[in-house]
Scaffold this motif. Sequence first.
Motif, mmCIF file in Angstrom:
data_model
loop_
_atom_site.group_PDB
_atom_site.id
_atom_site.type_symbol
_atom_site.label_atom_id
_atom_site.label_comp_id
_atom_site.label_asym_id
_atom_site.label_seq_id
_atom_site.Cartn_x
_atom_site.Cartn_y
_atom_site.Cartn_z
ATOM 1 N N VAL A 2 38.705 34.653 48.670
ATOM 2 C CA VAL A 2 37.895 35.486 49.453
ATOM 3 C C VAL A 2 38.743 36.697 50.072
ATOM 4 N N SER A 3 39.930 36.040 50.550
ATOM 5 C CA SER A 3 41.095 37.155 50.950
ATOM 6 C C SER A 3 41.385 38.193 49.921
ATOM 7 N N GLY A 4 41.716 37.805 48.999
ATOM 8 C CA GLY A 4 42.115 38.704 47.793
ATOM 9 C C GLY A 4 41.084 39.640 47.521
ATOM 10 N N SER A 5 39.882 39.186 47.265
ATOM 11 C CA SER A 5 38.741 39.960 46.827
ATOM 12 C C SER A 5 38.397 40.841 47.863
ATOM 13 N N ALA A 6 38.341 40.773 49.060
ATOM 14 C CA ALA A 6 38.039 41.419 50.328
ATOM 15 C C ALA A 6 38.952 42.609 50.319
ATOM 16 N N ILE A 7 40.287 42.010 50.201
ATOM 17 C CA ILE A 7 41.366 43.238 50.340
ATOM 18 C C ILE A 7 41.089 44.321 49.365
ATOM 19 N N ALA A 8 41.062 43.592 48.158
ATOM 20 C CA ALA A 8 40.720 44.643 47.059
ATOM 21 C C ALA A 8 39.536 45.384 47.278
ATOM 22 N N GLY A 9 38.511 45.068 47.442
ATOM 23 C CA GLY A 9 37.313 45.805 47.999
ATOM 24 C C GLY A 9 37.356 47.055 48.722
ATOM 25 N N ALA A 10 38.213 46.517 50.028
ATOM 26 C CA ALA A 10 38.488 47.259 51.019
ATOM 27 C C ALA A 10 39.408 48.617 50.583
ATOM 28 N N MET A 11 40.238 48.215 49.787
ATOM 29 C CA MET A 11 41.153 49.065 49.239
ATOM 30 C C MET A 11 40.541 50.226 48.454
ATOM 31 N N SER A 12 39.545 49.471 47.562
ATOM 32 C CA SER A 12 39.019 50.418 46.524
ATOM 33 C C SER A 12 38.066 51.421 47.375
ATOM 34 N N MET A 13 37.414 50.760 48.194
ATOM 35 C CA MET A 13 36.465 51.850 49.043
ATOM 36 C C MET A 13 37.307 52.805 49.946
ATOM 37 N N ALA A 14 38.435 52.528 50.539
ATOM 38 C CA ALA A 14 38.988 53.472 51.359
ATOM 39 C C ALA A 14 39.625 54.538 50.200
ATOM 40 N N LEU A 15 40.094 54.003 49.189
ATOM 41 C CA LEU A 15 40.598 55.242 48.228
ATOM 42 C C LEU A 15 39.689 56.004 47.328
ATOM 43 N N GLY A 16 38.255 55.755 47.467
ATOM 44 C CA GLY A 16 37.292 56.436 46.961
ATOM 45 C C GLY A 16 37.382 56.258 45.530
ATOM 46 N N VAL A 17 37.355 55.090 45.263
ATOM 47 C CA VAL A 17 37.431 54.542 43.488
ATOM 48 C C VAL A 17 35.705 54.467 43.389
ATOM 49 N N THR A 18 35.182 54.859 42.399
ATOM 50 C CA THR A 18 33.768 54.726 41.871
ATOM 51 C C THR A 18 33.660 54.116 40.634
ATOM 52 N N MET A 19 32.831 53.402 40.112
ATOM 53 C CA MET A 19 32.519 52.827 38.919
ATOM 54 C C MET A 19 30.991 53.004 38.612
ATOM 55 N N PRO A 20 30.699 53.929 37.667
ATOM 56 C CA PRO A 20 29.035 54.143 37.373
ATOM 57 C C PRO A 20 28.555 53.020 36.340
ATOM 58 N N ALA A 21 29.572 51.902 35.795
ATOM 59 C CA ALA A 21 28.933 51.071 34.821
ATOM 60 C C ALA A 21 28.896 49.723 35.638
#
Length: 378
Positions: A302-321
Amino acid sequence: MSSNDTADTLRAYLTSVKEDLMTGVSFMIPFVTIGGIFLALAYAVGDTQTVFENTGSAGWFLAQIGTAGLTIMVPILGGYIAYAIADRPGLAPGFLLAYLLQQGAVIEQAALVVGLSGGSSGAGYLGAIVAGLVAGYVARWFKSRDVPGVIQPMMPVLIIPVATMAVAAPLLLFVLGVPVAIANQSLTTFLETMQGGQAIVVGLILGGMMAADMGGPINKVAYVFATGLITEGIYAPMAAVMIGGMVPPIGMALSNFIAPHKYEAEMYENAKSGIPLGLAFITEGAIPYGAADPLRVIPSVVSGSAIAGAMSMALGVTMPAPHGGVFVVLLSNKPLLFLASLLVGTLVTAAVATLIKPDFEERINAETSSQSTQPTNN
């Protein structure tokens, strides 16, 4: 009825609803996959600003395919939720009602009838879920009625679908549809305009949910939420969800490779399969670790996934698939940052798991001695 019976009944009902929703989602996923991938390819081939204007171009044709998939996926969701509840008689009403709730002009006029304003963008995937549930339960009620034998053959193809539409359409359009559409519009506006801390919080929550039960109901709630937003043209949550779902098996496998003495010997084989499973966005690859030591593994993933998700959102990463993992990473607007977020989350999970897990032999000896010191009943 006792409180235990009531709790069991409620639990069984919620389980049934979850299964019905998952049926709808499972039928929807191929449509959103086709739509998301082809639309991303259209943007890659043509200019993102003019791809729909350059009629006849390769990008335009790809965009038509993608738009068709993303347009029809929402009615498919509603239709197959109803199908899961009432079988064939629920399919057409669920599909049509979910489609109706996507028509902004219809919802806007319905809102005016009941004295409200808003909903011009339609009810989105939330409306499809509501439409599928209502259509399914209404159709199932009609299906359970006793009718003369001469009428029975007409029930599934004529009477039940028409009667279901007649009952459910006013309820959905004038009672449930408008509030759901307004809520969907508010949610969409929030997600489109969120910045900084808001995006990080959303990423933390979605990423953590993807790892919390490693493919269970909590994971599916986050996944359905992000998948539904693809239809609204909001792709950042999907990136956070995908990365968050990829981290657990890869992170636990990495921890196993780093510190094999902290895991049972048989787990080493799970580690070998965990890497490709994680890269393919199959979170369930971490389940063997979670089942063996949930108190330490769940906080780690949970700690790793939460940090990864937060980092992704903060950096504006998108995924249409909605699926594919590393195999669709090039469809992201920022593939390198997608992979960087995945790497950071993986390292966090591996580090936390390696730090908090004791040596396997020590843990087994401690558990054995604890059991041996427990008093026995004579």
